[in-house]
Design a protein around this motif. Structure first.
Motif, PDB file in Angstrom:
ATOM      1  N   GLY A 142       0.855  -1.181   0.000  1.00  0.00           N
ATOM      2  CA  GLY A 142       0.000   0.000   0.000  1.00  0.00           C
ATOM      3  C   GLY A 142       0.886   1.223   0.000  1.00  0.00           C
ATOM      4  N   VAL A 143       0.435   2.295  -0.611  1.00  0.00           N
ATOM      5  CA  VAL A 143       1.229   3.522  -0.587  1.00  0.00           C
ATOM      6  C   VAL A 143       0.295   4.738  -0.641  1.00  0.00           C
ATOM      7  N   THR A 144       0.600   5.730   0.186  1.00  0.00           N
ATOM      8  CA  THR A 144      -0.146   6.992   0.147  1.00  0.00           C
ATOM      9  C   THR A 144       0.671   7.986  -0.655  1.00  0.00           C
ATOM     10  N   ARG A 145       0.097   8.454  -1.757  1.00  0.00           N
ATOM     11  CA  ARG A 145       0.818   9.412  -2.599  1.00  0.00           C
ATOM     12  C   ARG A 145       0.280  10.808  -2.319  1.00  0.00           C
ATOM     13  N   PHE A 146       1.186  11.688  -1.923  1.00  0.00           N
ATOM     14  CA  PHE A 146       0.804  13.070  -1.621  1.00  0.00           C
ATOM     15  C   PHE A 146       0.959  13.950  -2.856  1.00  0.00           C
ATOM     16  N   LEU A 147       0.188  15.015  -2.910  1.00  0.00           N
ATOM     17  CA  LEU A 147       0.351  16.019  -3.957  1.00  0.00           C
ATOM     18  C   LEU A 147       1.705  16.700  -3.756  1.00  0.00           C
ATOM     19  N   PRO A 148       2.247  17.320  -4.800  1.00  0.00           N
ATOM     20  CA  PRO A 148       3.478  18.096  -4.593  1.00  0.00           C
ATOM     21  C   PRO A 148       3.246  19.193  -3.549  1.00  0.00           C
ATOM     22  N   LYS A 149       4.275  19.454  -2.763  1.00  0.00           N
ATOM     23  CA  LYS A 149       4.133  20.345  -1.593  1.00  0.00           C
ATOM     24  C   LYS A 149       3.542  21.711  -1.931  1.00  0.00           C
ATOM     25  N   ASN A 150       3.857  22.230  -3.132  1.00  0.00           N
ATOM     26  CA  ASN A 150       3.334  23.567  -3.475  1.00  0.00           C
ATOM     27  C   ASN A 150       1.823  23.553  -3.726  1.00  0.00           C
ATOM     28  N   LYS A 151       1.232  22.345  -3.759  1.00  0.00           N
ATOM     29  CA  LYS A 151      -0.232  22.271  -3.927  1.00  0.00           C
ATOM     30  C   LYS A 151      -0.967  21.940  -2.630  1.00  0.00           C
ATOM     31  N   TRP A 152      -0.205  21.856  -1.540  1.00  0.00           N
ATOM     32  CA  TRP A 152      -0.850  21.575  -0.259  1.00  0.00           C
ATOM     33  C   TRP A 152      -1.650  22.785   0.197  1.00  0.00           C
ATOM     34  N   GLU A 153      -2.841  22.478   0.759  1.00  0.00           N
ATOM     35  CA  GLU A 153      -3.698  23.567   1.245  1.00  0.00           C
ATOM     36  C   GLU A 153      -3.275  24.046   2.625  1.00  0.00           C
ATOM     37  N   SER A 154      -2.470  23.258   3.325  1.00  0.00           N
ATOM     38  CA  SER A 154      -2.024  23.690   4.650  1.00  0.00           C
ATOM     39  C   SER A 154      -0.538  23.400   4.809  1.00  0.00           C
ATOM     40  N   GLU A 155       0.086  24.098   5.754  1.00  0.00           N
ATOM     41  CA  GLU A 155       1.506  23.915   6.056  1.00  0.00           C
ATOM     42  C   GLU A 155       1.750  22.499   6.570  1.00  0.00           C
TER      43      GLU A 155
ATOM     44  N   CYS B 131      -4.002  16.922   1.367  1.00  0.00           N
ATOM     45  CA  CYS B 131      -2.742  16.899   0.612  1.00  0.00           C
ATOM     46  C   CYS B 131      -2.531  15.555  -0.089  1.00  0.00           C
ATOM     47  N   VAL B 132      -3.467  14.627   0.107  1.00  0.00           N
ATOM     48  CA  VAL B 132      -3.298  13.289  -0.460  1.00  0.00           C
ATOM     49  C   VAL B 132      -3.834  13.238  -1.887  1.00  0.00           C
ATOM     50  N   LYS B 133      -3.006  12.715  -2.791  1.00  0.00           N
ATOM     51  CA  LYS B 133      -3.449  12.544  -4.174  1.00  0.00           C
ATOM     52  C   LYS B 133      -4.249  11.256  -4.285  1.00  0.00           C
ATOM     53  N   VAL B 134      -3.665  10.165  -3.849  1.00  0.00           N
ATOM     54  CA  VAL B 134      -4.339   8.865  -3.947  1.00  0.00           C
ATOM     55  C   VAL B 134      -3.664   7.860  -3.008  1.00  0.00           C
ATOM     56  N   VAL B 135      -4.440   6.894  -2.557  1.00  0.00           N
ATOM     57  CA  VAL B 135      -3.871   5.744  -1.850  1.00  0.00           C
ATOM     58  C   VAL B 135      -3.952   4.552  -2.786  1.00  0.00           C
TER      59      VAL B 135
ATOM     60  N   ILE C  11      -3.726   6.342   8.361  1.00  0.00           N
ATOM     61  CA  ILE C  11      -2.952   7.087   9.372  1.00  0.00           C
ATOM     62  C   ILE C  11      -2.015   8.070   8.662  1.00  0.00           C
ATOM     63  N   HIS C  12      -1.363   7.588   7.583  1.00  0.00           N
ATOM     64  CA  HIS C  12      -0.528   8.507   6.792  1.00  0.00           C
ATOM     65  C   HIS C  12      -1.368   9.677   6.278  1.00  0.00           C
ATOM     66  N   CYS C  13      -2.565   9.352   5.768  1.00  0.00           N
ATOM     67  CA  CYS C  13      -3.432  10.395   5.198  1.00  0.00           C
ATOM     68  C   CYS C  13      -3.754  11.488   6.219  1.00  0.00           C
ATOM     69  N   LEU C  14      -3.812  11.104   7.492  1.00  0.00           N
ATOM     70  CA  LEU C  14      -4.155  12.100   8.524  1.00  0.00           C
ATOM     71  C   LEU C  14      -2.956  12.963   8.898  1.00  0.00           C
ATOM     72  N   GLY C  15      -1.842  12.762   8.192  1.00  0.00           N
ATOM     73  CA  GLY C  15      -0.699  13.651   8.390  1.00  0.00           C
ATOM     74  C   GLY C  15       0.459  13.045   9.161  1.00  0.00           C
ATOM     75  N   TYR C  16       0.337  11.784   9.539  1.00  0.00           N
ATOM     76  CA  TYR C  16       1.454  11.104  10.200  1.00  0.00           C
ATOM     77  C   TYR C  16       2.292  10.444   9.106  1.00  0.00           C
ATOM     78  N   LEU C  17       3.303  11.170   8.634  1.00  0.00           N
ATOM     79  CA  LEU C  17       4.006  10.721   7.424  1.00  0.00           C
ATOM     80  C   LEU C  17       5.021   9.623   7.706  1.00  0.00           C
ATOM     81  N   GLY C  18       5.772   9.791   8.781  1.00  0.00           N
ATOM     82  CA  GLY C  18       6.870   8.852   9.029  1.00  0.00           C
ATOM     83  C   GLY C  18       6.434   7.641   9.830  1.00  0.00           C
ATOM     84  N   HIS C  19       7.249   6.594   9.757  1.00  0.00           N
ATOM     85  CA  HIS C  19       7.005   5.398  10.577  1.00  0.00           C
ATOM     86  C   HIS C  19       7.759   5.550  11.894  1.00  0.00           C
TER      87      HIS C  19
END
Ligand code: ZN
Ligand code: ZN
Length: 175
Positions: free
Chosen positions: A50-63, A69-73, A97-105
């Motif tokens: 499984g992988v959570t793919r995020f949008l490029p950082k300049n397209k994030w709506e929040s810091e 900020c998620v493109k697709v899982v 969990i990644h989608c909710l902003g917890y990026l790292g393991h």
């Protein structure tokens, strides 16, 4: 594709329902997760389930990263087979969990992951799933000429690997 969508959607709903009983996620978390788009990994993927793919950082709506900020899982297509239901839901939960902003393991991530009711099965199910993928995707058999050990792989060993038991150089055989 319809059947795939059906299995995927009912799994997502089932995961969200279980999450609603876990005393950690807010109503907003769950509503946000309902909007996440899902896709499938390539079926020859062996190590990624499984992988959570995020949008490029300049397209994030929040810091701070969140579900917007998620493109697709993407999850592995073989996870949709009925026998992988438990592992499929563990993977969807993990990606949520990644989608909710917890990026790292990190420790925080694994603490949240450990709240899942069947998390104890993650390791064994993951290993089993990987073995099945390795078998399906293998074109080469690495064989020990002495002790008959066989290892299935996508690549040749090309004399680079030795048998763990007897230290003999492994031989390649095409499947
Ligand atoms: Zn992860
Ligand atoms: Zn050997």
């Amino acid at each position: 594709m319809n059947n795939v969508n059906h299995i995927l959607n009912s799994s997502i709903n089932s995961v969200l329902k279980t999450m609603s009983y876990i005393d950690f996620f807010s109503k907003k978390d769950l509503d946000d997760l309902k909007k996440i788009k899902f896709g499938l990994l390539r079926k020859n993927s062996v190590y990624r389930h499984g992988v959570t793919r995020f949008l490029p950082k300049n397209k994030w709506e929040s810091e701070i990263p969140n579900s917007s900020c998620v493109k697709v899982v993407d999850i592995h297509p073989l996870l949709l087979e009925p026998e992988w239901k438990i592992y499929r839901e563990i993977i969807i939960y993990h990606e949520f969990i990644h989608c909710l902003g917890y990026l790292g393991h990190n420790k925080e991530f694994y603490n949240i992951e450990s709240l899942w009711p069947t998390i104890i099965q993650k390791k064994i199910q993951g290993q089993k799933f990987m073995q099945v993928l390795q078998q399906k995707n293998s074109t080469w058999r690495w064989i020990c000429p002495k002790c008959d050990i066989q290892i299935l792989r996508q690549r040749r060993s090309s004399g680079r690997y030795i048998c763990k038991k007897c230290n003999c150089k492994l031989i390649d055989r095409e499947i």
